[in-house]
Design an enzyme around this catalytic site. Structure first.
Site, PDB file in Angstrom:
ATOM      1  N   ASP A   8       0.855  -1.187   0.000  1.00 34.16           N
ATOM      2  CA  ASP A   8       0.000   0.000   0.000  1.00 34.16           C
ATOM      3  C   ASP A   8       0.890   1.235   0.000  1.00 34.16           C
ATOM      4  O   ASP A   8       1.744   1.388   0.882  1.00 34.16           O
ATOM      5  CB  ASP A   8      -0.902   0.011   1.240  1.00 34.16           C
ATOM      6  N   ASP A 131     -15.741  -3.757  -2.422  1.00 30.17           N
ATOM      7  CA  ASP A 131     -15.581  -3.629  -0.978  1.00 30.17           C
ATOM      8  C   ASP A 131     -16.972  -3.655  -0.363  1.00 30.17           C
ATOM      9  O   ASP A 131     -17.858  -2.922  -0.812  1.00 30.17           O
ATOM     10  CB  ASP A 131     -14.901  -2.304  -0.620  1.00 30.17           C
TER      11      ASP A 131
END
Length: 251
Positions: A8, A131
């Site tokens: 990330d 998500d």
């Protein structure tokens, strides 16, 4: 079972967020390319990059770090990236730079026509990131909950020609609470394309549980905080997954 380390990116550094909160970032490395090399050397067969700044800005924000990672390992394994992908031009730029797959999340939900165009233009390279919390899809870096059911959208996007789905259970991401196996399997059984599990992976039993459901279409799992915190030994986990696959194949 593909175990896919996550890198990330925030401000050019490799970080982990707690439940998607940019203010709760732990820096794990200031050299993302070296981190990519580490995971490949430990046996990773794919990498998952997230441009966190890009996800919030809606456009690429960590290009230098992404290109450094691709220069380091892009010739060896496939690399996928999500975060801030809102245009065909951005997709083209990323694929030309050496990415194997781009992951479209919020833009797919808000603008299905864009996803359809992307699947047509870049067939085989488009992954959708869904998500969800309690079966409902969230967008905008998880800040907005929609009324869409995950399975309904997944079926629609499968018809568009997406390569696979990265499914993240928001309630568990970065919390080391274990993968939501039931929800992941339910989604995988509802579609004919591979599903990659994400959110909450914490230990070896999680990997073993996922290997048991691989036949339902769960192709891999994204490994985040657990491999950075040391709760999960990545090399040992990949080895165990390969052993289990061998046992299941021979059964």
């Amino acid at each position: 079972m593909l175990l896919i380390p996550a890198i990330d990116l925030k401000d050019g550094q490799c970080v982990r967020l707690k439940q998607g909160d940019m203010d709760q970032a732990t820096i794990f490395s200031e050299d993302p390319a070296a981190m990519a090399r580490k995971w490949v050397d430990l046996g990773a067969r794919r990498l998952h990059l997230v441009d966190l700044n890009g996800a919030f800005a809606g456009k690429p924000k960590n290009l230098e770090a992404i290109e450094a990672i691709l220069d380091e390992v892009g010739d060896e394994i496939p690399v996928q990236l999500g975060g801030g992908i809102r245009s065909l031009e951005t997709i083209e730029k990323y694929l030309d730079a050496g990415l194997s797959y781009v992951i479209i999340g919020t833009a797919a939900v808000k603008n299905p026509g864009f996803l359809q165009d992307a699947c047509t233009a870049f067939s085989g390279s488009i992954i959708v990131g869904l998500d969800a919390k309690d079966g409902k899809v969230a967008t905008d870096g998880w800040s907005k909950l929609t009324g869409h059911e995950v399975i309904d959208l997944a079926k629609k996007f499968e018809d568009y020609g997406v390569e696979s789905i990265v499914y993240t259970d928001i309630g568990r991401d970065g919390m080391l609470q274990g993968i939501n196996i039931d929800a992941t399997v339910k989604l995988a059984q509802a579609v004919g394309i591979p599903v990659i599990a994400s959110g909450g992976l914490s230990n070896l039993p999680d990997i073993e549980s996922l290997c048991e459901v691989e036949e339902h279409g769960v192709e891999g799992v994204i490994c985040g905080r657990a491999i950075y915190s040391g709760d999960l030994d990545f090399a040992a986990a990949q080895k165990r997954a390969d052993e289990l696959n061998g046992e299941l194949d021979n059964a």
